[in-house]
Design an enzyme around this catalytic site. Structure first.
Site, short mmCIF file in Angstrom:
data_model
loop_
_atom_site.label_atom_id
_atom_site.label_comp_id
_atom_site.label_asym_id
_atom_site.label_seq_id
_atom_site.Cartn_x
_atom_site.Cartn_y
_atom_site.Cartn_z
N LYS A 1 16.36 -22.97 -51.46
CA LYS A 1 15.08 -23.32 -52.08
C LYS A 1 14.59 -22.08 -52.84
O LYS A 1 14.67 -20.97 -52.32
CB LYS A 1 14.09 -23.70 -50.98
CG LYS A 1 12.70 -24.03 -51.47
CD LYS A 1 12.61 -25.46 -51.92
CE LYS A 1 11.25 -25.77 -52.52
NZ LYS A 1 11.31 -27.01 -53.34
N ARG B 1 23.29 0.15 -44.94
CA ARG B 1 23.32 1.57 -45.32
C ARG B 1 21.93 2.17 -45.12
O ARG B 1 20.97 1.43 -44.91
CB ARG B 1 23.70 1.69 -46.80
CG ARG B 1 22.70 0.93 -47.67
CD ARG B 1 22.79 1.23 -49.16
NE ARG B 1 21.63 0.71 -49.86
CZ ARG B 1 21.53 -0.53 -50.34
NH1 ARG B 1 22.53 -1.38 -50.17
NH2 ARG B 1 20.43 -0.93 -50.95
C1 MV4 Z 1 15.41 -15.32 -54.33
C2 MV4 Z 1 14.23 -15.46 -55.09
C3 MV4 Z 1 13.51 -16.62 -54.92
N1 MV4 Z 1 13.93 -17.58 -54.07
N2 MV4 Z 1 15.79 -16.30 -53.49
C4 MV4 Z 1 16.91 -11.26 -56.36
C5 MV4 Z 1 17.93 -10.29 -55.88
C6 MV4 Z 1 18.48 -10.80 -54.59
N3 MV4 Z 1 18.50 -9.74 -53.62
C7 MV4 Z 1 17.57 -11.90 -54.19
N4 MV4 Z 1 16.68 -12.16 -55.28
C8 MV4 Z 1 15.83 -13.21 -55.25
N5 MV4 Z 1 16.16 -14.22 -54.42
C9 MV4 Z 1 15.06 -17.39 -53.38
N6 MV4 Z 1 15.48 -18.36 -52.56
C10 MV4 Z 1 13.86 -14.42 -55.95
C11 MV4 Z 1 14.66 -13.29 -56.03
C12 MV4 Z 1 14.18 -12.24 -56.90
C13 MV4 Z 1 13.75 -11.02 -56.38
C14 MV4 Z 1 13.84 -10.73 -55.02
C15 MV4 Z 1 13.44 -9.52 -54.52
C16 MV4 Z 1 12.91 -8.57 -55.38
C17 MV4 Z 1 12.84 -8.81 -56.71
C18 MV4 Z 1 13.26 -10.04 -57.24
C19 MV4 Z 1 13.17 -10.28 -58.62
C20 MV4 Z 1 13.60 -11.48 -59.11
C21 MV4 Z 1 14.10 -12.46 -58.26
#
Ligand code: MV4
Length: 453
Positions: free
Chosen positions: A201, A292
């Site tokens: 989701k 890490r």
């Molecule tokens: C997501 C999300 C929204 N919903 N998963 C971006 C990198 C990866 N580590 C996971 N990420 C995201 N996963 C769901 N289900 C939005 C992001 C995301 C994000 C997450 C953490 C910090 C910055 C971000 C920037 C854009 C999108």
């Protein structure tokens, strides 16, 4: 404790690890590329070995070169720092086969957490909250449509081998799913050599909050609580703080103890960070685990008083958490970190070259982790982080005031830096109030661009 440790990294984290070794009475060996001959990590180590030309693949990522240096110097252990070889399970296996202790988790656990969908299922089994999504990888577009119907749009496709945003696609309706599925698969196959996808989701405008964990080699696990990391641009964090204003003491304790059980089940060892997204209802959902030490570890050190790198060294040499940590961990005050990058403050283009003037702020509650100095050179080959400015105050307001004071005293000439960008962010009302999420930088930069017209 180890007699001699090799530090398989460069820059500020290499110096950070060398310092911890020195304070524990451990002899140190630095490795360096031809571009880093005059670096402080080379100067401050007991021994230093050149492992190759500037390119990462020929030096810091060259496993045979690093292992040869470790054997020539006759070290007991290797600390990988962050990035580079730190989450490379194959490297940890080569260390094991060479009778060198890898300071980090066992390769089996690193491999499990590197397969994002398996990590998700492991967390689910331990009752760590995860987002609604697929039960494993999705082989076809048809099955992706079935899962999307079940979960409800919008959904996000993620690469099993991914992380850091690559191979991800947000899907808002069934019509656009086939194209986005193939695009995500192709991007992941190209970037990671494995295109397999899973689905979650999609959370709109989440906050990014992560829990610092420590596990010893006797089955004991502790949490050092959370960091708020939502101020980022293109998956590069710019500012982090601890604790998070959004995490209540009850949530902190409950999720912390769930995570301790989970990491104990998994057989986790050493330092690790569990990443969560927080939705607008302030629910936290697991997304991935980093196996890490992280760039932003000093803010946790500030508020808990625990030296995380020394803890890593002590855990790897067999010490128990009960001998490393205080009887009762408490969070004291508030800490903020600004990552000072050598890049243009508006265009974000990297800025290599010679530093002609360098003044580092200090004073009560100010810490600067850097390997830079006046007359030092920033090579064009590596990441742009030149310093971490970390402040610790009795509360968030004091930490903000301290950061503004310290930023104004941080002088770097000869290259462009992000110092003025940080000063602008600290003026922003949403930042000052703590009311922000991972969209903050996009909105901030759009508003700045509009205002300058
Ligand atoms: C997501 C999300 C929204 N919903 N998963 C971006 C990198 C990866 N580590 C996971 N990420 C995201 N996963 C769901 N289900 C939005 C992001 C995301 C994000 C997450 C953490 C910090 C910055 C971000 C920037 C854009 C999108």
């Amino acid at each position: 404790m180890f007699r001699k440790v090799l530090v398989a990294n460069r820059g500020e984290i290499a110096l950070r690890v060398l310092n911890a070794c020195r304070e524990l009475g451990v002899r140190t060996v630095a490795v360096y590329s031809e571009a880093d001959r005059n670096s402080l990590h080379v100067r401050f180590a007991d021994e230093a070995i050149c492992i190759g030309p500037p390119r990462l693949s020929e030096s810091y990522l060259n496993v045979p070169a690093v292992i040869s240096a470790a054997e020539i110097a006759d070290v007991d252990a290797i600390h990988p720092g962050y990035g580079l070889l730190s989450e490379n399970a194959n490297f940890a296996e080569v260390c094991r086969a060479s009778n060198i202790k890898f300071i980090g988790p066992p390769p089996e656990v690193t491999r499990l957490m590197g397969e994002k969908e398996k990590a998700r299922q492991a967390m689910k089994r331990a009752r760590v909250p995860i987002l609604p999504g697929s039960d494993g990888i999705i082989p076809t577009v048809e099955e992706a449509q079935d899962w999307a119907q079940k979960v409800g749009f919008p959904v996000i496709l993620k690469a099993k081998a991914g992380g850091g945003g690559r191979g991800m696609r947000i899907v808002r309706n069934a019509d656009e799913l086939p194209n986005l599925f193939h695009a995500a698969y192709a991007e992941a196959a190209n970037a990671f050599g494995n295109g397999e996808l899973y689905m979650e989701k999609f959370i709109e405008q989440p906050r990014h909050i992560e829990f610092q964990m420590l596990a010893d080699e006797h089955g004991n696990v502790a949490t050092l609580y959370e960091r708020e990391c939502s101020i980022q641009r293109r998956h590069q964090k710019l500012i982090e703080e601890a604790p998070s204003l959004q995490v209540t003491p009850k949530l902190r304790e409950e999720l912390g103890s769930t995570l301790c059980r989970c990491l104990s089940d998994i057989g986790y060892q050493n330092a690790g960070t569990v990443e969560f997204l927080m939705d607008t209802d302030r629910q936290l959902y697991f997304i991935e685990m980093n196996t890490r030490i992280q760039v932003e570890h000093p803010i946790t050190e500030a508020v808990t008083g625990v030296d995380l790198v020394k803890a890593q060294l002590r855990i790897a040499s067999g010490d128990r958490l009960s001998d490393i940590l205080p009887a009762k961990l408490v969070i004291r005050g508030h800490a903020i970190e600004c990552r000072i990058n050598a890049e243009h403050p508006q265009k974000f283009t990297p800025s290599a070259g010679k530093i002609t003037a360098f003044n580092v702020p200090g004073g009560n509650g100010v810490r600067v982790d850097t390997a830079q100095y006046a007359e030092g050179v920033i090579p064009p080959y590596y990441d742009s982080l030149i310093a971490k400015l970390v402040v610790h105050g009795c509360d968030r307001a004091e930490a903000i005031a301290k950061m503004e004071r310290a930023l104004s005293q941080f002088v770097v000439q000869g290259v462009e830096t992000s110092i003025s960008l940080h000063q602008e962010i600290f003026q922003d009302p949403a930042f000052r109030s703590g009311e922000f999420n991972t969209s903050f930088m996009e909105q901030f930069l759009a508003a700045r661009a509009a205002n300058s017209k």
